[in-house]
Every structure is written in C-alpha cells, then in structure tokens.
Design a protein around this motif. Structure first.
Motif, PDB file in Angstrom:
ATOM      1  N   ASN A 172       0.951  -1.295   0.120  1.00 55.85           N
ATOM      2  CA  ASN A 172      -0.110   0.022   0.082  1.00 55.85           C
ATOM      3  C   ASN A 172       0.812   1.269  -0.169  1.00 55.85           C
ATOM      4  N   PHE A 173       1.908   1.349   0.390  1.00 53.47           N
ATOM      5  CA  PHE A 173       3.028   2.456   0.042  1.00 53.47           C
ATOM      6  C   PHE A 173       4.340   2.029  -0.431  1.00 53.47           C
ATOM      7  N   PRO A 174       4.379   1.820  -1.649  1.00 53.13           N
ATOM      8  CA  PRO A 174       5.664   1.174  -2.274  1.00 53.13           C
ATOM      9  C   PRO A 174       6.762   2.244  -2.269  1.00 53.13           C
ATOM     10  N   ALA A 175       6.803   3.398  -1.908  1.00 51.64           N
ATOM     11  CA  ALA A 175       7.865   4.296  -1.525  1.00 51.64           C
ATOM     12  C   ALA A 175       7.990   4.391  -0.168  1.00 51.64           C
ATOM     13  N   MET A 176       7.099   4.836   0.626  1.00 53.16           N
ATOM     14  CA  MET A 176       7.091   5.203   1.960  1.00 53.16           C
ATOM     15  C   MET A 176       7.774   4.155   2.594  1.00 53.16           C
ATOM     16  N   ILE A 177       7.431   2.908   2.593  1.00 50.43           N
ATOM     17  CA  ILE A 177       7.601   1.927   3.566  1.00 50.43           C
ATOM     18  C   ILE A 177       9.003   1.318   3.282  1.00 50.43           C
ATOM     19  N   PRO A 178       9.525   1.006   2.209  1.00 49.95           N
ATOM     20  CA  PRO A 178      10.750   0.801   2.027  1.00 49.95           C
ATOM     21  C   PRO A 178      11.885   2.036   2.452  1.00 49.95           C
ATOM     22  N   LEU A 179      11.298   3.172   2.501  1.00 52.33           N
ATOM     23  CA  LEU A 179      11.861   4.275   2.962  1.00 52.33           C
ATOM     24  C   LEU A 179      11.997   4.466   4.635  1.00 52.33           C
ATOM     25  N   TRP A 180      10.970   3.601   4.988  1.00 46.66           N
ATOM     26  CA  TRP A 180      10.976   3.719   6.558  1.00 46.66           C
ATOM     27  C   TRP A 180      12.406   2.754   6.889  1.00 46.66           C
ATOM     28  N   CYS A 181      12.741   1.881   6.050  1.00 47.83           N
ATOM     29  CA  CYS A 181      13.840   0.950   6.373  1.00 47.83           C
ATOM     30  C   CYS A 181      15.141   1.254   5.802  1.00 47.83           C
ATOM     31  N   VAL A 463      -0.080  10.279  11.826  1.00 45.03           N
ATOM     32  CA  VAL A 463       0.824   9.440  11.520  1.00 45.03           C
ATOM     33  C   VAL A 463       2.308  10.593  11.927  1.00 45.03           C
ATOM     34  N   PRO A 464       3.170  10.130  13.003  1.00 43.51           N
ATOM     35  CA  PRO A 464       4.286  11.003  13.491  1.00 43.51           C
ATOM     36  C   PRO A 464       5.218  11.307  12.347  1.00 43.51           C
ATOM     37  N   LEU A 465       5.650  12.463  12.081  1.00 42.62           N
ATOM     38  CA  LEU A 465       6.828  12.414  11.400  1.00 42.62           C
ATOM     39  C   LEU A 465       7.965  11.848  11.915  1.00 42.62           C
ATOM     40  N   PRO A 466       8.976  11.971  11.134  1.00 43.95           N
ATOM     41  CA  PRO A 466      10.093  10.891  11.416  1.00 43.95           C
ATOM     42  C   PRO A 466      11.179  11.293  12.510  1.00 43.95           C
ATOM     43  N   MET A 467      10.807  12.377  13.201  1.00 45.93           N
ATOM     44  CA  MET A 467      11.559  12.671  14.394  1.00 45.93           C
ATOM     45  C   MET A 467      11.143  11.957  15.431  1.00 45.93           C
ATOM     46  N   PHE A 468       9.847  11.481  15.368  1.00 46.89           N
ATOM     47  CA  PHE A 468       8.995  10.931  16.463  1.00 46.89           C
ATOM     48  C   PHE A 468       9.239   9.582  15.789  1.00 46.89           C
ATOM     49  N   SER A 469       8.221   8.486  16.399  1.00 42.94           N
ATOM     50  CA  SER A 469       8.159   7.289  15.629  1.00 42.94           C
ATOM     51  C   SER A 469       6.899   6.809  15.667  1.00 42.94           C
ATOM     52  N   PHE A 470       6.501   5.667  14.641  1.00 40.57           N
ATOM     53  CA  PHE A 470       5.219   5.036  14.301  1.00 40.57           C
ATOM     54  C   PHE A 470       4.840   4.150  15.247  1.00 40.57           C
ATOM     55  N   THR A 471       3.957   4.732  16.357  1.00 41.26           N
ATOM     56  CA  THR A 471       3.770   3.939  17.466  1.00 41.26           C
ATOM     57  C   THR A 471       2.527   3.186  17.756  1.00 41.26           C
ATOM     58  N   GLY A 472       2.039   2.154  16.769  1.00 44.83           N
ATOM     59  CA  GLY A 472       1.003   1.516  17.076  1.00 44.83           C
ATOM     60  C   GLY A 472       1.121   0.686  18.397  1.00 44.83           C
ATOM     61  N   ASN A 473      -0.386   0.092  18.376  1.00 43.91           N
ATOM     62  CA  ASN A 473      -0.455  -0.702  19.750  1.00 43.91           C
ATOM     63  C   ASN A 473      -1.447  -1.732  19.562  1.00 43.91           C
ATOM     64  N   LYS A 474      -1.493  -2.486  20.795  1.00 50.23           N
ATOM     65  CA  LYS A 474      -2.274  -3.804  20.650  1.00 50.23           C
ATOM     66  C   LYS A 474      -2.044  -4.554  19.579  1.00 50.23           C
ATOM     67  N   GLY A 479       4.898  -8.180  19.252  1.00 46.77           N
ATOM     68  CA  GLY A 479       5.745  -8.148  20.136  1.00 46.77           C
ATOM     69  C   GLY A 479       5.551  -7.111  21.239  1.00 46.77           C
ATOM     70  N   GLY A 480       4.314  -6.619  21.338  1.00 50.52           N
ATOM     71  CA  GLY A 480       3.940  -5.579  22.542  1.00 50.52           C
ATOM     72  C   GLY A 480       4.386  -4.242  22.138  1.00 50.52           C
ATOM     73  N   GLY A 481       5.065  -3.760  21.027  1.00 50.51           N
ATOM     74  CA  GLY A 481       5.373  -2.646  20.560  1.00 50.51           C
ATOM     75  C   GLY A 481       6.613  -2.296  21.022  1.00 50.51           C
ATOM     76  N   ALA A 482       7.446  -3.056  21.240  1.00 47.01           N
ATOM     77  CA  ALA A 482       8.842  -2.783  21.849  1.00 47.01           C
ATOM     78  C   ALA A 482       9.718  -2.102  20.724  1.00 47.01           C
ATOM     79  N   ASN A 483       9.536  -2.541  19.278  1.00 47.85           N
ATOM     80  CA  ASN A 483      10.354  -2.192  18.190  1.00 47.85           C
ATOM     81  C   ASN A 483       9.501  -1.499  17.235  1.00 47.85           C
ATOM     82  N   THR A 484       9.508  -0.171  17.365  1.00 48.41           N
ATOM     83  CA  THR A 484       8.909   0.702  16.524  1.00 48.41           C
ATOM     84  C   THR A 484       9.856   1.220  15.403  1.00 48.41           C
ATOM     85  N   PHE A 485       8.857   1.561  14.588  1.00 50.10           N
ATOM     86  CA  PHE A 485      10.040   2.119  13.171  1.00 50.10           C
ATOM     87  C   PHE A 485      10.345   3.468  13.264  1.00 50.10           C
ATOM     88  N   TYR A 486      11.055   3.851  12.783  1.00 45.90           N
ATOM     89  CA  TYR A 486      11.980   5.286  12.419  1.00 45.90           C
ATOM     90  C   TYR A 486      11.848   6.013  13.849  1.00 45.90           C
TER      91      TYR A 486
END
Ligand code: NAD
Length: 522
Positions: A172-181, A463-474, A479-486
């Motif tokens: 669904n995000f062919p550029a954004m998500i590769p660029l999260w990584c 959706v937080p900008l990349p100076m924050f993190s993408f913080t999903g829950n539940k 893994g309980g949200g321990a490893n969030t992106f960016y």
C-alpha cells in the motif's frame, strides 16, 4: 549487468497514463549495484489496477539467487560498517537530493502499479523521503553516552550495526515503507536485503537505482523478489540479524514468531481498524472534510485510514451530510486530473470488500452510500469500489470486526464519550484513533484513557513525522510494540549497544589484593 526494466530505467520519460504497455518487461532483481534478470521458473503477473493490463512480471526468485543476494550483503558489511558515519551521511544527503529530483517518476510508478492517484502517490514518496532526511542526522543519533561512574572509572556506550538486515514490505505504500527501512538501516552501518511487495515493486527498483547513484557501495542494498517462499528464505537465513515487516496480521504474526524463534530481532507493524469519536461540540465542517478525506483517500488502503466512526449523541444526524460529501469524490484512474481515489489493488480485493458490504446488509446494517458496481467510463476493467458508508453498525458485525482495507466507512452510535472510549478500547487493533471536539478537557480525557498508539485531536490521520516514531498498539504491532519504526527507536532497532567500563588510575592506587566480592561503585 542486463538492461533494466522500463520502470527502473534512467529514462527521463516514464509512463504517466494507463495505456497498455506494448511489451511489458520482467522486473529484474538488484544485486551488487546491478539489475539482473531472474532465472526463476515462476513469475507473478502484475496488473495495472485501473485497467488490469499487464505491467510487468515479478520473479519468484530461485534459492540460489536469494542466497547470492544475502552473500553479497554479508560481503559488503565489514567495509560499510567501517565507513565513517560522516561518509555515510554524505551518501544519504545525495540520496535525499536524488529522491526529490525523481519525485514525479517515483509517484508515476506508484500510480501505475498500486493505483493511488498521482497527488496521493507524491505524498507516499514525501513521507518516505522525510525519513531519509531525518536519517541524515546519523552522527547525532548514533552518539553514545558517557559517565564518570566512580573515581578514575567511566562507562561509555556505543551503538553498533547488526550486520545484514531485511525489510519485507506491503503493497500500500510502495515508496514510503521501503524508505522507513533503507535510510536508517544503512546510515547506521548495516547492509540490507529489501523485499518489496510482489504487487508493486517498481518504486523500490527506482529507489535502489538512485541509491547506487548516491554512492552506496555494491551489496549495501540488494533487492529480492517473490512471495511466501522468499519470505521463508529470509526468515531462515542465519546471516540475517533483523527483520522489518509491515503488512497484514496473518503474515506479520507468522513472520514475528518464526523470525524471533530463529533468534532475529523483528519489528512488525500490522493491521488496523482506526476509529474516530465524533462529539457534538466539534467543528462539523472540519470533521466532515477530515473524515471523508481520511476514510476514502487512497481508496481506504492506508493502515491509518479512518475506517470507523463512533458517532456520539446527536452527531449521528450528520451522516447524510458525510455521505453527500463522499458522493462528490471523483473515482477514476489515478493519472486522470481531478481523481480523488483510484481503484483497489486487485480483483480479489474488490471481491472481498464487496462481500463485506453484503455481509453488513445481511446482518441488518444500513448501506447509506453504496459504491458497489461503479465504473468510470474510461476504465471499465479496473478494480473499482466507490465510497461506501455503512451506518447502524454494531460491534458483533463482520464489517466491524475485520479490517476492510477499502473505501468503506462503518458507523456506530453511542450516547456518551465514555461509551465511545469503551467501544474503541474493546477493539483488538490499536494503530490510530482520532477525536473531533472543541473541548480541551474532552480531548484530554480521551487521550488519557484511550488504548491506541497514535491519537489525532481534530487530526484524522495522526502519523508522526520521522523525528518521532510510528507507535501502533495492541494487535496493530507485534511483540507488544517494543520495536517501533523510525525515529530514535528505529535507530535502536538497527543497532546493538555496547558499553565499555574503563579505569585509568593516575597513581598506583589500584588495590594490591584480589577482591572477590561483587564489584560495586558507591
Ligand atoms: P500482506 O501481509 O499481504 O503482505 C506484506 C508482505 O508480506 C508482502 O511482501 C508479502 O509478499 C508477504 N506475505 C504475505 N503473506 C505472507 C505469508 N503468508 N507468509 C510470508 N509472507 C507473506 O499485506 P498487504 O496486503 O501487502 O498490505 C496491507 C496490510 O498492511 C494491511 O493489513 C495494512 O493495515 C497493513 N499495513 C500496516 C501498516 C502499519 O504501519 N501498521 C502500514 C501499511 C500497511
């Protein structure tokens, strides 16, 4: 070493229409900074969702090819980790510039393969580009800590790269998500294997072409293709130290479990059902515009799409106006001027969405706006679902329980703010949520009591900008949200901490006798 596919070519011209491609070329893979055609026996056909014309074939790469890509990344690691962080930062600056220069080309590839409108595809690229821009702060982000912990003694910490890491991406995000990584994994000194979605790898192929131009050495970023078999190969490869996954719960929970069992770090962002609580004191116009944009933009195929309305009190009377506004959206091929939303990704997806709408009807909900059966004149063969609004929904209905991932808004009624909070908290997903109100106190009560990772206050897609993190829950994050992106957590995910404790005594004050008690520093 072979000609690149049309979509990954350096050509300054690129397709900006849905016209049939006369001779579609197979998508190559990318290893040691070269595009290589796969010797695969199996290929996955990729169709333009607006026309169902063939765009390219994506290989289910052979195990030998996959191993070669991993070996290449493994071989590139020692030199890349020893490249100074300032040199890596310079490459990232160039990468950022090249993405900006190729913004339209990346967006066009997304519109062609994924279906979203060109304007929306540009947003897809920008959101990813901003992660690359934030990654340019690597020298600051990678700084360790230091403390004099006792007389003559100090402890300091380092963040070191892990080795070869892998990213497995959704459609669904062919550029954004590769660029999260890509930016954070590489600027921190790792080398990587990227597996784009087999449904739209074109943007990722352009990104690696730009990465090569920016100066990334051979093997630092390799792109592999395929579906489950490729994912399983990555999950079981001992060289791969960490996996970043974004996609559905079905795939993500499996990947988290098998990757973790194999001793890898896994970060996995999963599905969602994002609710908005609508309070009678909100700015009604702002709410209607916000929710119509957030529910139907990208044909509802965003993990942060606002797919569920919780109408508090009399606000349920506003739904006809929401429907009027949704009706005015233009559903058309993504390259068409004025298109507000494009098709959904595949005929199967269209069928699934339509069957969820039918199930709501059967279970007693009201189909206030029915987008089934719509076809834009110019594109009769696309995967069309026009905006659909289902009201009088209750939590036991299938259309509420499942992530629909299409342009469908389901609406429930409650009496009070507390009821809204209770309903939202009972939902198993917790990616994002929003509240529409003019009251600071109401917003604060909601913020404090809601169980969701990303909260919008009069903001529909928070959706937080990349100076924050993408913080999903539940269940929206494994893994309980321990490893969030960016953000800083993204840097931590891609690095291993090392701490050093050193003692430098200026005199011979060092104890003369062995001390066998547990060392303590007071
Ligand atoms: P998907 O899970 O079908 O595919 C994602 C990736 O996993 C693809 O690369 C695919 O090849 C692979 N895959 C799929 N099934 C697999 C299996 N059984 N075994 C191994 N690998 C498998 O997801 P999708 O349809 O491409 O993307 C849509 C989903 O992604 C939605 O659920 C959406 O909410 C979610 N999403 C979440 C976020 C977030 O940040 N939370 C962001 C974007 C998308």
């Amino acid at each position: 070493t072979q000609p690149m596919s049309a979509l990954a070519s350096t050509a300054t011209t690129f397709p900006t229409t849905h016209e049939k491609i006369a001779q579609p070329e197979d998508t190559p893979y990318f290893i040691d900074n070269a595009f290589v055609p796969s010797k695969a026996e199996k290929f996955i056909d990729l169709y333009d969702p607006a026309t169902n014309n063939l765009v390219t074939r994506v290989p289910q790469m052979t195990n030998d090819e996959l191993q070669a890509a991993i070996d290449s990344a493994q071989k590139a690691f020692p030199a890349w980790r020893n490249t100074s962080v300032l040199a890596r930062q310079q490459i990232m600056f160039k990468f950022v510039g090249l993405i900006r220069e190729n913004w339209d080309r990346l967006a066009a590839s997304i519109t062609l393969e994924q279906g979203k409108t060109f304007a929306d595809a540009k947003g897809d690229v920008l959101r990813g580009l901003q992660v690359a821009e934030a990654a340019c702060a690597a020298p600051e982000l990678l700084k360790g800590e230091i403390l004099e912990v006792a007389k003559d003694m100090e402890t300091r910490s380092y963040k070191e790269p892990l080795g070869v890491v892998a990213a497995i991406c959704p459609f669904n995000f062919p550029a954004m998500i590769p660029l999260w990584c890509i930016p954070i994994a590489t600027v921190t000194g790792n080398t990587m294997i990227l597996k784009p979605s087999e449904r739209d790898p074109g943007a990722a192929m352009i990104l690696v072409e730009l990465a090569k131009k920016a100066g990334f050495p051979d093997g630092v970023i390799n792109v592999v293709h395929g579906a489950h078999d490729t994912v399983n190969f990555i999950l079981d490869a001992p060289e791969v130290k960490a996996i970043s996954f974004v996609g559905s719960n079905k795939a993500g929970e499996y990947i988290y479990n098998r990757g973790s069992a194999n001793g890898k770090r896994v970060q996995a962002n999963l599905g969602a059902k994002n609710h908005a609580a609508v309070l009678p004191d909100c700015n009604k116009n702002q709410f209607i515009n916000a929710v119509v944009g957030a529910a139907f933009g990208a044909a509802g195929q965003r993990c942060m799409a606002l797919s569920t309305l919780v109408m508090v009190g009399e606000t349920k009377e506003w739904l006809p106006e929401v429907a009027e506004s949704a009706k005015r959206l233009s559903v058309n091929g993504g390259f068409e001027p004025g298109a507000d939303l494009g098709p959904v990704i595949s005929p199967q997806s269209k069928e699934r969405i339509e069957s969820l709408i039918a199930s709501a009807e059967k279970e007693g909900a009201t189909i206030l706006l029915d987008g089934r059966g719509f076809k834009p004149e110019k594109y009769p063969n696309g995967n069309w679902v026009a905006p659909t609004i289902i009201s009088n929904v209750t939590p036991d209905m299938q259309c509420y329980k499942e992530e629909i991932f299409g342009p469908v808004l389901v609406c429930l009624n409650v009496d009070t703010l507390d009821d809204a909070i209770e309903l939202i908290n009972k939902n198993e997903y917790g990616n994002g949520t929003a509240i529409f109100t003019k009251s600071g106190a109401t917003a604060e009560t909601f913020r404090k009591n809601i169980e969701a990772g990303q909260i919008g206050i009069n903001v529909p897609i928070p959706v937080p900008l990349p100076m924050f993190s993408f913080t999903g829950n539940k269940r929206s994050i494994a893994g309980g949200g321990a490893n969030t992106f960016y953000g800083r957590p993204g840097v931590n995910f891609y690095t291993q901490q090392k701490t050093v404790t050193a003692m430098w005594a200026s005199s011979d004050a060092i104890s003369k006798k062995a001390d066998v008690a547990m060392p303590t520093h007071n």
